[in-house]
Design a protein around this motif. Structure first.
Motif, PDB file in Angstrom:
ATOM      1  N   ARG A 135      -8.267  -4.383  12.378  1.00  0.00           N
ATOM      2  CA  ARG A 135      -6.870  -3.957  12.355  1.00  0.00           C
ATOM      3  C   ARG A 135      -6.627  -2.936  11.238  1.00  0.00           C
ATOM      4  N   ILE A 136      -7.228  -3.157  10.063  1.00  0.00           N
ATOM      5  CA  ILE A 136      -7.080  -2.221   8.941  1.00  0.00           C
ATOM      6  C   ILE A 136      -7.724  -0.886   9.298  1.00  0.00           C
ATOM      7  N   ARG A 137      -8.922  -0.911   9.860  1.00  0.00           N
ATOM      8  CA  ARG A 137      -9.630   0.313  10.245  1.00  0.00           C
ATOM      9  C   ARG A 137      -8.828   1.108  11.276  1.00  0.00           C
ATOM     10  N   ASN A 138      -8.304   0.427  12.297  1.00  0.00           N
ATOM     11  CA  ASN A 138      -7.533   1.105  13.340  1.00  0.00           C
ATOM     12  C   ASN A 138      -6.234   1.694  12.791  1.00  0.00           C
ATOM     13  N   ALA A 139      -5.540   0.943  11.929  1.00  0.00           N
ATOM     14  CA  ALA A 139      -4.288   1.432  11.353  1.00  0.00           C
ATOM     15  C   ALA A 139      -4.540   2.639  10.451  1.00  0.00           C
ATOM     16  N   ALA A 140      -5.633   2.641   9.709  1.00  0.00           N
ATOM     17  CA  ALA A 140      -5.957   3.774   8.836  1.00  0.00           C
ATOM     18  C   ALA A 140      -6.296   5.008   9.665  1.00  0.00           C
ATOM     19  N   MET A 141      -6.993   4.830  10.783  1.00  0.00           N
ATOM     20  CA  MET A 141      -7.314   5.969  11.640  1.00  0.00           C
ATOM     21  C   MET A 141      -6.057   6.574  12.262  1.00  0.00           C
ATOM     22  N   ARG A 142      -5.066   5.749  12.549  1.00  0.00           N
ATOM     23  CA  ARG A 142      -3.817   6.211  13.144  1.00  0.00           C
ATOM     24  C   ARG A 142      -2.780   6.595  12.092  1.00  0.00           C
ATOM     25  N   ARG A 143      -3.153   6.572  10.802  1.00  0.00           N
ATOM     26  CA  ARG A 143      -2.284   6.938   9.683  1.00  0.00           C
ATOM     27  C   ARG A 143      -1.024   6.081   9.610  1.00  0.00           C
ATOM     28  N   LYS A 144      -1.152   4.789   9.947  1.00  0.00           N
ATOM     29  CA  LYS A 144      -0.023   3.864   9.844  1.00  0.00           C
ATOM     30  C   LYS A 144       0.175   3.503   8.374  1.00  0.00           C
ATOM     31  N   THR A 145       1.416   3.241   7.998  1.00  0.00           N
ATOM     32  CA  THR A 145       1.689   2.871   6.610  1.00  0.00           C
ATOM     33  C   THR A 145       1.542   1.377   6.382  1.00  0.00           C
ATOM     34  N   SER A 146       1.742   0.576   7.439  1.00  0.00           N
ATOM     35  CA  SER A 146       1.618  -0.876   7.287  1.00  0.00           C
ATOM     36  C   SER A 146       1.146  -1.487   8.594  1.00  0.00           C
ATOM     37  N   LEU A 147       0.690  -2.731   8.507  1.00  0.00           N
ATOM     38  CA  LEU A 147       0.233  -3.466   9.677  1.00  0.00           C
ATOM     39  C   LEU A 147       0.448  -4.954   9.448  1.00  0.00           C
ATOM     40  N   ASN A 148       0.425  -5.725  10.521  1.00  0.00           N
ATOM     41  CA  ASN A 148       0.595  -7.177  10.462  1.00  0.00           C
ATOM     42  C   ASN A 148      -0.678  -7.856  10.938  1.00  0.00           C
ATOM     43  N   THR A 149      -0.959  -9.015  10.378  1.00  0.00           N
ATOM     44  CA  THR A 149      -2.085  -9.830  10.807  1.00  0.00           C
ATOM     45  C   THR A 149      -1.734 -11.293  10.576  1.00  0.00           C
ATOM     46  N   PRO A 150      -2.272 -12.204  11.359  1.00  0.00           N
ATOM     47  CA  PRO A 150      -2.032 -13.622  11.088  1.00  0.00           C
ATOM     48  C   PRO A 150      -2.576 -14.003   9.709  1.00  0.00           C
ATOM     49  N   GLY A 151      -1.957 -14.979   9.088  1.00  0.00           N
ATOM     50  CA  GLY A 151      -2.328 -15.351   7.728  1.00  0.00           C
ATOM     51  C   GLY A 151      -3.395 -16.422   7.659  1.00  0.00           C
ATOM     52  N   SER A 152      -4.214 -16.345   6.640  1.00  0.00           N
ATOM     53  CA  SER A 152      -5.174 -17.398   6.289  1.00  0.00           C
ATOM     54  C   SER A 152      -5.540 -17.207   4.819  1.00  0.00           C
ATOM     55  N   ARG A 153      -6.087 -18.229   4.230  1.00  0.00           N
ATOM     56  CA  ARG A 153      -6.433 -18.163   2.814  1.00  0.00           C
ATOM     57  C   ARG A 153      -7.564 -17.156   2.565  1.00  0.00           C
ATOM     58  N   LEU A 154      -8.568 -17.129   3.442  1.00  0.00           N
ATOM     59  CA  LEU A 154      -9.677 -16.188   3.276  1.00  0.00           C
ATOM     60  C   LEU A 154      -9.182 -14.751   3.376  1.00  0.00           C
ATOM     61  N   ARG A 155      -8.311 -14.464   4.339  1.00  0.00           N
ATOM     62  CA  ARG A 155      -7.768 -13.117   4.488  1.00  0.00           C
ATOM     63  C   ARG A 155      -6.986 -12.711   3.242  1.00  0.00           C
ATOM     64  N   MET A 156      -6.187 -13.627   2.696  1.00  0.00           N
ATOM     65  CA  MET A 156      -5.414 -13.302   1.490  1.00  0.00           C
ATOM     66  C   MET A 156      -6.332 -13.053   0.294  1.00  0.00           C
ATOM     67  N   ASN A 157      -7.419 -13.815   0.186  1.00  0.00           N
ATOM     68  CA  ASN A 157      -8.364 -13.596  -0.914  1.00  0.00           C
ATOM     69  C   ASN A 157      -9.046 -12.232  -0.802  1.00  0.00           C
ATOM     70  N   VAL A 158      -9.421 -11.842   0.428  1.00  0.00           N
ATOM     71  CA  VAL A 158     -10.037 -10.525   0.626  1.00  0.00           C
ATOM     72  C   VAL A 158      -9.025  -9.421   0.328  1.00  0.00           C
ATOM     73  N   LEU A 159      -7.780  -9.608   0.750  1.00  0.00           N
ATOM     74  CA  LEU A 159      -6.736  -8.613   0.462  1.00  0.00           C
ATOM     75  C   LEU A 159      -6.459  -8.509  -1.032  1.00  0.00           C
ATOM     76  N   GLU A 160      -6.573  -9.611  -1.748  1.00  0.00           N
ATOM     77  CA  GLU A 160      -6.391  -9.593  -3.200  1.00  0.00           C
ATOM     78  C   GLU A 160      -7.459  -8.720  -3.856  1.00  0.00           C
ATOM     79  N   VAL A 161      -8.699  -8.819  -3.386  1.00  0.00           N
ATOM     80  CA  VAL A 161      -9.775  -7.981  -3.918  1.00  0.00           C
ATOM     81  C   VAL A 161      -9.524  -6.520  -3.562  1.00  0.00           C
TER      82      VAL A 161
END
Length: 132
Positions: free
Chosen positions: A13-39
Protein backbone atom coordinates in the motif's frame (compact mmCIF):
# COMPACT_ATOMS: atom_id res chain seq x y z
CA UNK A 1 -11.10 -13.50 3.88
CA UNK A 2 -7.99 -13.78 6.02
CA UNK A 3 -4.73 -12.12 5.09
CA UNK A 4 -1.57 -14.22 5.20
CA UNK A 5 0.92 -11.33 5.20
CA UNK A 6 -0.41 -8.15 6.84
CA UNK A 7 2.98 -6.42 6.86
CA UNK A 8 3.48 -7.19 3.17
CA UNK A 9 0.04 -5.68 2.50
CA UNK A 10 1.01 -2.44 4.28
CA UNK A 11 4.33 -2.25 2.40
CA UNK A 12 2.52 -2.71 -0.91
CA UNK A 13 0.00 0.00 0.00
CA UNK A 14 2.87 2.41 0.82
CA UNK A 15 4.68 1.57 -2.44
CA UNK A 16 1.52 2.05 -4.53
CA UNK A 17 0.59 5.33 -2.81
CA UNK A 18 4.13 6.70 -3.32
CA UNK A 19 4.04 5.79 -7.02
CA UNK A 20 0.72 7.62 -7.40
CA UNK A 21 2.06 10.64 -5.42
CA UNK A 22 -0.65 10.31 -2.75
CA UNK A 23 -0.15 12.36 0.41
CA UNK A 24 -1.77 9.83 2.75
CA UNK A 25 -3.15 6.30 2.87
CA UNK A 26 -5.13 4.04 5.21
CA UNK A 27 -4.33 0.53 6.38
CA UNK A 28 -5.80 -1.77 9.03
CA UNK A 29 -4.05 -1.46 12.38
CA UNK A 30 -1.82 -3.92 14.20
CA UNK A 31 1.00 -3.65 16.69
CA UNK A 32 3.64 -4.91 14.23
CA UNK A 33 2.55 -2.38 11.59
CA UNK A 34 2.72 0.46 14.14
CA UNK A 35 6.21 -0.62 15.24
CA UNK A 36 7.44 -0.66 11.62
CA UNK A 37 5.85 2.76 11.02
CA UNK A 38 7.58 4.07 14.14
CA UNK A 39 10.95 3.05 12.66
CA UNK A 40 10.04 4.60 9.28
CA UNK A 41 9.11 7.85 11.02
CA UNK A 42 12.27 7.95 13.15
CA UNK A 43 14.41 7.32 10.05
CA UNK A 44 12.62 10.15 8.19
CA UNK A 45 10.84 8.15 5.47
CA UNK A 46 7.28 9.17 6.45
CA UNK A 47 5.84 12.32 8.04
CA UNK A 48 3.83 10.44 10.61
CA UNK A 49 0.83 8.27 11.29
CA UNK A 50 -2.31 8.38 13.40
CA UNK A 51 -4.29 5.48 14.81
CA UNK A 52 -8.09 5.57 14.79
CA UNK A 53 -9.75 3.11 17.16
CA UNK A 54 -13.05 1.62 16.04
CA UNK A 55 -15.31 -0.56 18.13
CA UNK A 56 -14.75 -4.26 18.90
CA UNK A 57 -10.93 -4.14 18.82
CA UNK A 58 -10.57 -2.83 15.27
CA UNK A 59 -8.25 0.03 14.43
CA UNK A 60 -7.12 1.88 11.34
CA UNK A 61 -3.83 3.63 10.65
CA UNK A 62 -3.62 6.81 8.55
CA UNK A 63 -0.09 7.21 7.14
CA UNK A 64 1.24 10.55 5.84
CA UNK A 65 3.91 10.08 3.18
CA UNK A 66 6.90 12.39 2.87
CA UNK A 67 8.06 14.05 -0.35
CA UNK A 68 11.14 16.13 -1.20
CA UNK A 69 11.08 18.29 -4.35
CA UNK A 70 8.12 16.29 -5.64
CA UNK A 71 9.91 12.95 -5.27
CA UNK A 72 8.86 10.44 -2.58
CA UNK A 73 11.28 9.94 0.32
CA UNK A 74 10.79 6.18 -0.09
CA UNK A 75 12.46 5.29 -3.38
CA UNK A 76 12.13 1.55 -2.85
CA UNK A 77 10.53 -0.52 -0.10
CA UNK A 78 10.42 -4.30 -0.28
CA UNK A 79 9.55 -7.19 2.00
CA UNK A 80 12.52 -9.47 2.70
CA UNK A 81 11.27 -12.08 5.16
CA UNK A 82 8.03 -13.57 3.83
CA UNK A 83 5.64 -16.15 5.30
CA UNK A 84 7.02 -18.83 2.95
CA UNK A 85 10.67 -17.97 3.59
CA UNK A 86 11.81 -16.34 6.80
CA UNK A 87 15.16 -14.53 6.64
CA UNK A 88 17.23 -14.20 9.83
CA UNK A 89 20.60 -12.56 10.29
CA UNK A 90 23.11 -12.25 13.09
CA UNK A 91 24.61 -8.87 13.91
CA UNK A 92 27.85 -9.75 12.09
CA UNK A 93 26.08 -10.72 8.85
CA UNK A 94 23.51 -7.89 8.68
CA UNK A 95 23.53 -6.62 5.08
CA UNK A 96 24.01 -2.94 4.28
CA UNK A 97 21.32 -1.34 2.14
CA UNK A 98 22.49 0.92 -0.71
CA UNK A 99 25.96 1.29 0.83
CA UNK A 100 24.50 2.50 4.12
CA UNK A 101 22.06 5.00 2.59
CA UNK A 102 19.06 2.74 3.16
CA UNK A 103 17.78 0.90 6.19
CA UNK A 104 16.84 -2.65 7.13
CA UNK A 105 13.97 -3.02 9.58
CA UNK A 106 14.48 -5.95 11.93
CA UNK A 107 12.36 -7.78 14.45
CA UNK A 108 14.63 -8.62 17.37
CA UNK A 109 14.20 -9.98 20.87
CA UNK A 110 14.07 -6.35 22.08
CA UNK A 111 11.46 -5.21 19.56
CA UNK A 112 11.31 -3.82 16.03
CA UNK A 113 14.23 -1.52 15.15
CA UNK A 114 16.47 -0.33 12.35
CA UNK A 115 19.70 -2.11 11.48
CA UNK A 116 21.80 0.76 12.88
CA UNK A 117 20.16 0.45 16.31
CA UNK A 118 20.51 -3.34 16.16
CA UNK A 119 24.24 -2.99 15.46
CA UNK A 120 24.61 -0.61 18.42
CA UNK A 121 22.83 -3.08 20.72
CA UNK A 122 24.69 -6.07 19.20
CA UNK A 123 21.43 -7.80 18.16
CA UNK A 124 20.41 -9.90 15.19
CA UNK A 125 16.94 -10.98 14.17
CA UNK A 126 14.43 -11.37 11.38
CA UNK A 127 14.89 -8.90 8.52
CA UNK A 128 11.34 -7.65 7.86
CA UNK A 129 11.97 -5.17 5.03
CA UNK A 130 14.46 -2.89 3.28
CA UNK A 131 13.86 0.80 2.60
CA UNK A 132 15.83 3.35 0.60
Amino acid sequence: MSMTDPLGDMITRIRNAAMRRKTSLNTPGSRLRMNVLEVLQSEGYIRGYTVTEHGNGRSEIDIELKYFDGEPAIKKIERISKPGRRVYSSVTTLPRVANGLGVNILSTSQGVMSDAVARERNLGGEILCQVF
